[in-house]
Design a protein around this motif. Structure first.
Motif, PDB file in Angstrom:
ATOM      1  N   GLN A  81     -23.123 -45.076  80.898  1.00 17.13           N
ATOM      2  CA  GLN A  81     -23.254 -46.535  80.919  1.00 17.13           C
ATOM      3  C   GLN A  81     -22.532 -47.159  79.724  1.00 17.13           C
ATOM      4  O   GLN A  81     -22.352 -46.497  78.688  1.00 17.13           O
ATOM      5  CB  GLN A  81     -24.735 -46.919  80.889  1.00 17.13           C
ATOM      6  N   PRO A  82     -22.136 -48.400  79.857  1.00 19.71           N
ATOM      7  CA  PRO A  82     -21.538 -49.092  78.702  1.00 19.71           C
ATOM      8  C   PRO A  82     -22.455 -49.024  77.492  1.00 19.71           C
ATOM      9  O   PRO A  82     -23.676 -49.181  77.612  1.00 19.71           O
ATOM     10  CB  PRO A  82     -21.378 -50.527  79.207  1.00 19.71           C
ATOM     11  N   GLY A  83     -21.840 -48.762  76.341  1.00 24.51           N
ATOM     12  CA  GLY A  83     -22.603 -48.591  75.116  1.00 24.51           C
ATOM     13  C   GLY A  83     -23.028 -47.157  74.858  1.00 24.51           C
ATOM     14  O   GLY A  83     -23.527 -46.851  73.767  1.00 24.51           O
TER      15      GLY A  83
ATOM     16  N   LEU B 179     -19.086 -46.772  74.267  1.00 23.42           N
ATOM     17  CA  LEU B 179     -18.081 -46.747  75.315  1.00 23.42           C
ATOM     18  C   LEU B 179     -18.081 -48.033  76.125  1.00 23.42           C
ATOM     19  O   LEU B 179     -19.134 -48.659  76.345  1.00 23.42           O
ATOM     20  CB  LEU B 179     -18.303 -45.542  76.224  1.00 23.42           C
ATOM     21  N   LYS B 180     -16.890 -48.409  76.559  1.00 19.10           N
ATOM     22  CA  LYS B 180     -16.684 -49.631  77.325  1.00 19.10           C
ATOM     23  C   LYS B 180     -16.076 -49.286  78.678  1.00 19.10           C
ATOM     24  O   LYS B 180     -15.423 -48.247  78.820  1.00 19.10           O
ATOM     25  CB  LYS B 180     -15.744 -50.559  76.568  1.00 19.10           C
ATOM     26  N   PRO B 181     -16.236 -50.145  79.662  1.00 23.66           N
ATOM     27  CA  PRO B 181     -15.632 -49.873  80.977  1.00 23.66           C
ATOM     28  C   PRO B 181     -14.122 -49.621  80.890  1.00 23.66           C
ATOM     29  O   PRO B 181     -13.596 -48.799  81.653  1.00 23.66           O
ATOM     30  CB  PRO B 181     -15.947 -51.139  81.772  1.00 23.66           C
TER      31      PRO B 181
ATOM     32  N   THR C 167     -15.955 -41.853  83.024  1.00 25.80           N
ATOM     33  CA  THR C 167     -16.215 -43.093  83.753  1.00 25.80           C
ATOM     34  C   THR C 167     -17.326 -43.852  83.047  1.00 25.80           C
ATOM     35  O   THR C 167     -18.418 -43.316  82.843  1.00 25.80           O
ATOM     36  CB  THR C 167     -16.614 -42.815  85.202  1.00 25.80           C
ATOM     37  N   VAL C 168     -17.026 -45.079  82.665  1.00 27.67           N
ATOM     38  CA  VAL C 168     -18.000 -45.923  81.986  1.00 27.67           C
ATOM     39  C   VAL C 168     -18.346 -47.066  82.927  1.00 27.67           C
ATOM     40  O   VAL C 168     -17.528 -47.939  83.206  1.00 27.67           O
ATOM     41  CB  VAL C 168     -17.453 -46.468  80.659  1.00 27.67           C
ATOM     42  N   SER C 169     -19.567 -47.024  83.425  1.00 30.77           N
ATOM     43  CA  SER C 169     -19.969 -48.002  84.434  1.00 30.77           C
ATOM     44  C   SER C 169     -21.481 -48.127  84.451  1.00 30.77           C
ATOM     45  O   SER C 169     -22.200 -47.151  84.216  1.00 30.77           O
ATOM     46  CB  SER C 169     -19.462 -47.587  85.807  1.00 30.77           C
ATOM     47  N   SER C 170     -21.948 -49.333  84.760  1.00 25.49           N
ATOM     48  CA  SER C 170     -23.387 -49.538  84.905  1.00 25.49           C
ATOM     49  C   SER C 170     -23.800 -49.404  86.360  1.00 25.49           C
ATOM     50  O   SER C 170     -24.985 -49.519  86.686  1.00 25.49           O
ATOM     51  CB  SER C 170     -23.777 -50.919  84.363  1.00 25.49           C
TER      52      SER C 170
END
Length: 129
Positions: free
Chosen positions: A13-15, A86-88, A126-129
């Protein structure tokens, strides 16, 4: 031929944080430097960070400064990329690579993929919520 194997990618997840590893089949001490690169879909390969093996000097892309840390463990023939906050836009396939040449200033050329000859197969982040 030297083999480089990346691991540690995944979905976060982001962050969040991930630590990538780059294991070399030969002694990392034989390399001049190890670099981390990434490539997102539809984009060119981008230099993220590199480390000069002899003295540990490091270089970072502006987009990751303060969030990513590259380090080496010569006893384990492994270079790490610790990725925090981490960021998208960090989503990409991450590769480690090693140059066969030596002596070039990493501050100028360390993030240039053309200087690198031996590449790993990549690991997806992969950075995603």
């Amino acid at each position: 031929q030297v083999q480089l194997v990346e691991s540690g990618g995944g979905l976060v997840q982001p962050g969040g944080s991930l630590r990538l590893s780059c294991a070399a089949s030969e002694f990392t001490l034989d390399y001049y430097a190890i670099g981390w690169f990434r490539q997102a879909p539809g984009k060119e390969r981008e230099g993220v960070s590199c480390i000069k093996i002899s003295d540990g000097r490091t270089v970072y892309a502006d987009s990751v400064k303060g969030r990513f840390t590259i380090s080496r463990d010569n006893a384990k023939n492994t270079v790490y990329l610790q990725m925090n906050n981490l960021k998208p836009e960090d989503t990409a396939v991450y590769y480690c690579a090693a140059p066969r040449a030596s002596g070039f200033p990493i501050s100028l050329y360390g993030l240039g993929s053309l200087w690198y000859d031996d590449w790993g197969q990549g690991t997806q982040v992969t950075v995603s919520s």
